[in-house]
Design a protein around this motif. Structure first.
Motif, PDB file in Angstrom:
ATOM      1  N   MET A   1       0.852  -1.180   0.000  1.00 50.91           N
ATOM      2  CA  MET A   1       0.000   0.000   0.000  1.00 50.91           C
ATOM      3  C   MET A   1       0.896   1.241   0.000  1.00 50.91           C
ATOM      4  N   THR A   2       0.480   2.248  -0.705  1.00 48.49           N
ATOM      5  CA  THR A   2       1.227   3.496  -0.767  1.00 48.49           C
ATOM      6  C   THR A   2       1.014   4.306   0.504  1.00 48.49           C
ATOM      7  N   PRO A   3       1.910   5.230   0.809  1.00 48.70           N
ATOM      8  CA  PRO A   3       1.715   6.066   2.003  1.00 48.70           C
ATOM      9  C   PRO A   3       0.433   6.883   1.884  1.00 48.70           C
ATOM     10  N   THR A   4      -0.157   7.203   3.026  1.00 49.90           N
ATOM     11  CA  THR A   4      -1.372   8.006   2.994  1.00 49.90           C
ATOM     12  C   THR A   4      -1.042   9.408   2.521  1.00 49.90           C
ATOM     13  N   PRO A   5      -1.984  10.052   1.842  1.00 44.30           N
ATOM     14  CA  PRO A   5      -1.712  11.392   1.318  1.00 44.30           C
ATOM     15  C   PRO A   5      -1.660  12.443   2.422  1.00 44.30           C
ATOM     16  N   HIS A   6      -1.023  13.538   2.101  1.00 49.28           N
ATOM     17  CA  HIS A   6      -1.058  14.734   2.927  1.00 49.28           C
ATOM     18  C   HIS A   6      -1.749  15.804   2.088  1.00 49.28           C
ATOM     19  N   TYR A   7      -2.185  16.863   2.716  1.00 49.97           N
ATOM     20  CA  TYR A   7      -3.056  17.824   2.057  1.00 49.97           C
ATOM     21  C   TYR A   7      -2.418  19.206   2.027  1.00 49.97           C
ATOM     22  N   TYR A   8      -2.613  19.906   0.921  1.00 49.82           N
ATOM     23  CA  TYR A   8      -2.104  21.263   0.765  1.00 49.82           C
ATOM     24  C   TYR A   8      -3.213  22.144   0.218  1.00 49.82           C
ATOM     25  N   SER A   9      -3.028  23.446   0.353  1.00 45.84           N
ATOM     26  CA  SER A   9      -4.032  24.402  -0.104  1.00 45.84           C
ATOM     27  C   SER A   9      -3.955  24.583  -1.619  1.00 45.84           C
ATOM     28  N   GLU A  46      -4.073  -2.585  -4.332  1.00 52.63           N
ATOM     29  CA  GLU A  46      -3.796  -3.758  -5.157  1.00 52.63           C
ATOM     30  C   GLU A  46      -5.107  -4.272  -5.759  1.00 52.63           C
ATOM     31  N   ALA A  47      -5.021  -4.922  -6.893  1.00 52.22           N
ATOM     32  CA  ALA A  47      -6.218  -5.468  -7.543  1.00 52.22           C
ATOM     33  C   ALA A  47      -6.937  -6.449  -6.619  1.00 52.22           C
ATOM     34  N   SER A  48      -6.180  -7.142  -5.783  1.00 54.73           N
ATOM     35  CA  SER A  48      -6.801  -8.128  -4.891  1.00 54.73           C
ATOM     36  C   SER A  48      -7.755  -7.469  -3.896  1.00 54.73           C
ATOM     37  N   ALA A  49      -7.513  -6.209  -3.544  1.00 47.44           N
ATOM     38  CA  ALA A  49      -8.424  -5.512  -2.629  1.00 47.44           C
ATOM     39  C   ALA A  49      -9.816  -5.422  -3.242  1.00 47.44           C
ATOM     40  N   TRP A  50      -9.871  -5.194  -4.537  1.00 50.49           N
ATOM     41  CA  TRP A  50     -11.160  -5.092  -5.226  1.00 50.49           C
ATOM     42  C   TRP A  50     -11.760  -6.469  -5.462  1.00 50.49           C
ATOM     43  N   GLN A  51     -10.919  -7.422  -5.811  1.00 49.03           N
ATOM     44  CA  GLN A  51     -11.402  -8.750  -6.168  1.00 49.03           C
ATOM     45  C   GLN A  51     -11.798  -9.583  -4.956  1.00 49.03           C
ATOM     46  N   ASP A  52     -11.115  -9.382  -3.834  1.00 44.90           N
ATOM     47  CA  ASP A  52     -11.340 -10.216  -2.655  1.00 44.90           C
ATOM     48  C   ASP A  52     -12.351  -9.641  -1.670  1.00 44.90           C
ATOM     49  N   ALA A  53     -12.855  -8.460  -1.945  1.00 44.99           N
ATOM     50  CA  ALA A  53     -13.824  -7.853  -1.024  1.00 44.99           C
ATOM     51  C   ALA A  53     -15.080  -8.714  -0.967  1.00 44.99           C
ATOM     52  N   PHE A  56     -19.683  -4.663  -0.338  1.00 45.47           N
ATOM     53  CA  PHE A  56     -19.380  -3.264  -0.619  1.00 45.47           C
ATOM     54  C   PHE A  56     -18.796  -2.588   0.616  1.00 45.47           C
ATOM     55  N   ALA A  57     -19.325  -2.926   1.795  1.00 49.44           N
ATOM     56  CA  ALA A  57     -18.819  -2.345   3.048  1.00 49.44           C
ATOM     57  C   ALA A  57     -17.363  -2.741   3.274  1.00 49.44           C
ATOM     58  N   ASP A  58     -17.013  -3.985   2.980  1.00 49.53           N
ATOM     59  CA  ASP A  58     -15.630  -4.446   3.122  1.00 49.53           C
ATOM     60  C   ASP A  58     -14.715  -3.682   2.170  1.00 49.53           C
ATOM     61  N   LEU A  59     -15.145  -3.497   0.947  1.00 48.43           N
ATOM     62  CA  LEU A  59     -14.374  -2.734  -0.028  1.00 48.43           C
ATOM     63  C   LEU A  59     -14.219  -1.286   0.418  1.00 48.43           C
ATOM     64  N   ALA A  60     -15.293  -0.693   0.917  1.00 41.36           N
ATOM     65  CA  ALA A  60     -15.235   0.690   1.390  1.00 41.36           C
ATOM     66  C   ALA A  60     -14.230   0.841   2.525  1.00 41.36           C
ATOM     67  N   LYS A  61     -14.181  -0.126   3.435  1.00 39.45           N
ATOM     68  CA  LYS A  61     -13.211  -0.071   4.533  1.00 39.45           C
ATOM     69  C   LYS A  61     -11.782  -0.127   4.009  1.00 39.45           C
ATOM     70  N   GLN A  62     -11.550  -0.963   3.005  1.00 38.90           N
ATOM     71  CA  GLN A  62     -10.203  -1.065   2.441  1.00 38.90           C
ATOM     72  C   GLN A  62      -9.789   0.248   1.766  1.00 38.90           C
ATOM     73  N   VAL A  63     -10.713   0.848   1.042  1.00 40.83           N
ATOM     74  CA  VAL A  63     -10.422   2.113   0.363  1.00 40.83           C
ATOM     75  C   VAL A  63     -10.160   3.213   1.387  1.00 40.83           C
ATOM     76  N   LEU A  64     -11.032   3.339   2.382  1.00 38.86           N
ATOM     77  CA  LEU A  64     -10.859   4.380   3.398  1.00 38.86           C
ATOM     78  C   LEU A  64      -9.590   4.180   4.212  1.00 38.86           C
ATOM     79  N   TRP A  65      -9.262   2.942   4.527  1.00 34.53           N
ATOM     80  CA  TRP A  65      -8.055   2.690   5.315  1.00 34.53           C
ATOM     81  C   TRP A  65      -6.811   3.179   4.570  1.00 34.53           C
TER      82      TRP A  65
END
Length: 78
Positions: A1-9, A46-53, A56-65
């Protein structure tokens, strides 16, 4: 997984103002210069996150995490 984003103006994309965590950007609302906070990157799943969910709630948790992992403890997130 890539690092979480940071935010700028949107009005100050250079390094004059520090990039903020999700939590700091959320609690700040607008940036001090009146701009909106936007992420400096988009987390890649990773593609497996989408395929193994299992749902929908499980997929949403993976995306948000992927966006929030540096800002929350996993137990609090769950």
């Amino acid at each position: 997984m890539t690092p979480t984003p940071h935010y700028y103006s949107t009005r100050n994309q250079d390094s004059v103002q520090p990039h903020l965590s999700f939590q700091d950007a959320l609690l700040s609302g607008l940036a001090p210069d009146g701009g909106l906070y936007v992420p400096d990157s988009i987390p890649k799943l990773e593609a497996s996150a989408w395929q193994d969910a299992e749902s929908f709630a499980d997929l949403a948790k993976q995306v948000l995490w992927a966006w929030l992992a540096d800002d929350l403890e996993r137990d609090a997130f769950e």
